[in-house]
Design an enzyme around this catalytic site. Sequence first.
Site, PDB file in Angstrom:
ATOM      1  N   ARG A 144      43.070  50.621  30.305  1.00 47.59           N
ATOM      2  CA  ARG A 144      41.964  50.099  29.493  1.00 47.59           C
ATOM      3  C   ARG A 144      41.320  51.195  28.665  1.00 47.59           C
ATOM      4  NH1 ARG A 144      38.865  46.880  34.141  1.00 47.59           N
ATOM      5  NH2 ARG A 144      37.065  47.259  32.804  1.00 47.59           N
ATOM      6  N   GLU A 175      43.964  53.098  41.144  1.00 43.90           N
ATOM      7  CA  GLU A 175      44.465  52.186  40.108  1.00 43.90           C
ATOM      8  C   GLU A 175      43.861  52.666  38.791  1.00 43.90           C
ATOM      9  OE1 GLU A 175      43.654  47.981  40.734  1.00 43.90           O
ATOM     10  OE2 GLU A 175      43.920  47.565  38.583  1.00 43.90           O
ATOM     11  N   LYS A 197      47.011  40.320  43.691  1.00 40.20           N
ATOM     12  CA  LYS A 197      45.634  40.679  43.330  1.00 40.20           C
ATOM     13  C   LYS A 197      44.907  39.394  42.984  1.00 40.20           C
ATOM     14  CE  LYS A 197      43.293  43.735  40.039  1.00 40.20           C
ATOM     15  NZ  LYS A 197      43.537  44.815  39.084  1.00 40.20           N
TER      16      LYS A 197
HETATM   17  O1  LIG Z   1      41.507  45.866  34.515  1.00 40.93           O
HETATM   18  C1  LIG Z   1      42.154  45.173  35.306  1.00 40.93           C
HETATM   19  O2  LIG Z   1      43.385  45.142  35.382  1.00 40.93           O
HETATM   20  C2  LIG Z   1      41.432  44.293  36.216  1.00 40.93           C
HETATM   21  O3  LIG Z   1      41.985  43.765  37.145  1.00 40.93           O
HETATM   22  C3  LIG Z   1      39.980  44.161  36.028  1.00 40.93           C
HETATM   23  C4  LIG Z   1      39.276  44.978  37.090  1.00 40.93           C
HETATM   24  O4  LIG Z   1      39.888  44.855  38.342  1.00 40.93           O
HETATM   25  C5  LIG Z   1      37.878  44.479  37.195  1.00 40.93           C
HETATM   26  O5  LIG Z   1      37.251  44.625  35.949  1.00 40.93           O
HETATM   27  C6  LIG Z   1      37.104  45.235  38.269  1.00 40.93           C
HETATM   28  O6  LIG Z   1      35.948  44.481  38.460  1.00 40.93           O
HETATM   29  P1  LIG Z   1      34.634  45.172  39.053  1.00 40.93           P
HETATM   30  O7  LIG Z   1      35.045  45.957  40.281  1.00 40.93           O
HETATM   31  O8  LIG Z   1      33.720  44.015  39.386  1.00 40.93           O
HETATM   32  O9  LIG Z   1      34.107  46.061  37.966  1.00 40.93           O
END
Ligand SMILES: O=C(O)C(=O)C[C@H](O)[C@H](O)COP(=O)(O)O
Length: 213
Positions: A47, A43, A131
């Site tokens: 960002r 994925e 999700k």
């Molecule tokens: O950017 C996106 O579309 C999201 O869905 C956010 C990410 O999934 C989370 O930031 C992951 O979270 P962590 O694995 O705890 O770092």
Amino acid sequence: MTTTCFTRPAFTSRVVPVIVLQDPAHAVPLAHALLEGGIDVVEITLRSGAALKAIEAVAKAVPDMHTGAGTVTRVAEVQQVIDAGATFALSPGATDALVAAVEAARLPFIPGVMTPGEVMHRREQGFSLMKLFPAQQAGGLGMLKALGAPLPDVMFCPTGGVSPDNLKDFLALPNVAMAGGSWLTPADALAAGDWKRITRLAREATDIAATLA
Ligand SMILES: O=C(O)C(=O)C[C@H](O)[C@H](O)COP(=O)(O)O
């Protein structure tokens, strides 16, 4: 049933790396490192400014990798990620306009949800895999167990706060198809080109998933 919803993804991994890439040149070696660790899906989140070039690079150079676009939150991004070569998209949430756009583009899509109402709304639109984000902050395992009672036909990809310490617990739940997280691709490892560390992290996660097979 929408034609874009996921019933069962084509990829085999039950662990989805959530990736923020700053340098598109990292994309292909990263994909190979993940494959070597048994992960055949990425994925790549929108960002960073490098995201679309990274998606394009992996889609072109690593055919064994299922290349998903993450953080698709705007209608205009749907065609952008398709043009880059993404074969599916994920979002931290969803809007009806975004669902209409992926439907029109026939792009497989995993919408983000956090509440029973959102789950019911996306199920009504034909989605059966969603999700759960932010998973840990939304209640984690307890939330997923609670959702499974009235909504047992919906599968989830919990993301947000998933780690090697809780991955097995998440994947063991009957309504969890796979789990996503950023721990698999630490920024310092990407910056250093430490692909062996990435492969070790991937293998650790796939070994955890394999204990449940
Ligand atoms: O950017 C996106 O579309 C999201 O869905 C956010 C990410 O999934 C989370 O930031 C992951 O979270 P962590 O694995 O705890 O770092």
